[in-house]
Design a protein around this motif. Sequence first.
Motif, PDB file in Angstrom:
ATOM      1  N   GLY A  63       0.823  -1.203   0.000  1.00  0.00           N
ATOM      2  CA  GLY A  63       0.000   0.000   0.000  1.00  0.00           C
ATOM      3  C   GLY A  63       0.853   1.247   0.000  1.00  0.00           C
ATOM      4  O   GLY A  63       2.077   1.199   0.144  1.00  0.00           O
ATOM      5  N   LEU A 112      -0.495  -4.716  -4.681  1.00  0.00           N
ATOM      6  CA  LEU A 112      -0.533  -5.262  -3.331  1.00  0.00           C
ATOM      7  C   LEU A 112      -0.113  -6.723  -3.358  1.00  0.00           C
ATOM      8  O   LEU A 112      -0.389  -7.447  -4.322  1.00  0.00           O
ATOM      9  CB  LEU A 112      -1.940  -5.147  -2.745  1.00  0.00           C
ATOM     10  CG  LEU A 112      -2.563  -3.758  -2.722  1.00  0.00           C
ATOM     11  CD1 LEU A 112      -3.927  -3.821  -2.028  1.00  0.00           C
ATOM     12  CD2 LEU A 112      -1.670  -2.743  -2.062  1.00  0.00           C
ATOM     13  N   ARG A 165     -11.685  -4.352   1.110  1.00  0.00           N
ATOM     14  CA  ARG A 165     -11.233  -3.025   1.532  1.00  0.00           C
ATOM     15  C   ARG A 165     -12.268  -2.392   2.446  1.00  0.00           C
ATOM     16  O   ARG A 165     -13.449  -2.725   2.393  1.00  0.00           O
ATOM     17  CB  ARG A 165     -10.974  -2.131   0.319  1.00  0.00           C
ATOM     18  CG  ARG A 165     -12.217  -1.774  -0.489  1.00  0.00           C
ATOM     19  CD  ARG A 165     -11.814  -1.024  -1.746  1.00  0.00           C
ATOM     20  NE  ARG A 165     -12.976  -0.644  -2.546  1.00  0.00           N
ATOM     21  CZ  ARG A 165     -12.896  -0.114  -3.751  1.00  0.00           C
ATOM     22  NH1 ARG A 165     -11.703   0.107  -4.318  1.00  0.00           N
ATOM     23  NH2 ARG A 165     -13.993   0.215  -4.411  1.00  0.00           N
ATOM     24  N   TYR A 218      -6.800  -2.049   2.707  1.00  0.00           N
ATOM     25  CA  TYR A 218      -7.026  -3.269   1.938  1.00  0.00           C
ATOM     26  C   TYR A 218      -6.561  -4.483   2.743  1.00  0.00           C
ATOM     27  O   TYR A 218      -5.464  -4.478   3.316  1.00  0.00           O
ATOM     28  CB  TYR A 218      -6.277  -3.204   0.609  1.00  0.00           C
ATOM     29  CG  TYR A 218      -6.979  -2.328  -0.405  1.00  0.00           C
ATOM     30  CD1 TYR A 218      -7.025  -0.948  -0.233  1.00  0.00           C
ATOM     31  CD2 TYR A 218      -7.626  -2.875  -1.510  1.00  0.00           C
ATOM     32  CE1 TYR A 218      -7.687  -0.135  -1.140  1.00  0.00           C
ATOM     33  CE2 TYR A 218      -8.288  -2.072  -2.427  1.00  0.00           C
ATOM     34  CZ  TYR A 218      -8.317  -0.703  -2.231  1.00  0.00           C
ATOM     35  OH  TYR A 218      -8.975   0.102  -3.125  1.00  0.00           O
ATOM     36  N   THR A 264      -3.411  -3.074   4.664  1.00  0.00           N
ATOM     37  CA  THR A 264      -2.421  -2.136   4.155  1.00  0.00           C
ATOM     38  C   THR A 264      -3.170  -0.933   3.584  1.00  0.00           C
ATOM     39  O   THR A 264      -4.149  -1.099   2.847  1.00  0.00           O
ATOM     40  CB  THR A 264      -1.498  -2.796   3.106  1.00  0.00           C
ATOM     41  OG1 THR A 264      -0.485  -1.882   2.701  1.00  0.00           O
ATOM     42  CG2 THR A 264      -2.265  -3.279   1.883  1.00  0.00           C
ATOM     43  N   GLN A 265      -2.715   0.256   3.941  1.00  0.00           N
ATOM     44  CA  GLN A 265      -3.431   1.476   3.573  1.00  0.00           C
ATOM     45  C   GLN A 265      -3.118   1.861   2.131  1.00  0.00           C
ATOM     46  O   GLN A 265      -1.947   1.942   1.743  1.00  0.00           O
ATOM     47  CB  GLN A 265      -3.047   2.618   4.505  1.00  0.00           C
ATOM     48  CG  GLN A 265      -3.664   3.964   4.148  1.00  0.00           C
ATOM     49  CD  GLN A 265      -5.151   4.028   4.416  1.00  0.00           C
ATOM     50  OE1 GLN A 265      -5.623   3.615   5.481  1.00  0.00           O
ATOM     51  NE2 GLN A 265      -5.917   4.551   3.464  1.00  0.00           N
ATOM     52  N   VAL A 266      -4.169   2.136   1.383  1.00  0.00           N
ATOM     53  CA  VAL A 266      -4.036   2.691   0.033  1.00  0.00           C
ATOM     54  C   VAL A 266      -4.722   4.047   0.028  1.00  0.00           C
ATOM     55  O   VAL A 266      -5.898   4.152   0.374  1.00  0.00           O
ATOM     56  CB  VAL A 266      -4.676   1.756  -1.012  1.00  0.00           C
ATOM     57  CG1 VAL A 266      -4.730   2.443  -2.377  1.00  0.00           C
ATOM     58  CG2 VAL A 266      -3.909   0.448  -1.100  1.00  0.00           C
TER      59      VAL A 266
END
Length: 124
Positions: free
Chosen positions: A7, A18, A36, A92, A118-120
């Motif tokens: 991310g 990812l 997400r 996500y 994991t941040q997107v």
Amino acid sequence: QLQASGGGLVQDGGSLRLSCAASGRTFSAYGMGWFRQAQGKEREFVAAISRSGGRKDYQESAKGRFAISRDNAKNTVYLQMDRLKPEDTAVYYCAADRAKYGSDWYRIEGMDYWGKGTQVTVSC
């Protein structure tokens, strides 16, 4: 265990890939999915891939922009995200389940395993 990575911050129209690495010897026995959760919203299905990789399912908004794949030799599932939009901003998560297939993935209840997210973030 599932560990998601990849991310980050990307501009509108950009791309990210990812990865979700799984520990253990039975990775190929599990269907794998990506989900997400945007701030203030419920977690939602994004994409899923069957154990062999022969079937792939996508949320409507992901079709044509995202691609899920897996490498059973590396115990890893990927989500290639292209033409990202600000509305794709979310944490996500990857998930694994022995039984889910096709439209079952839209139901997030009863998932065998969840990874940490994991941040997107997609900026305008």
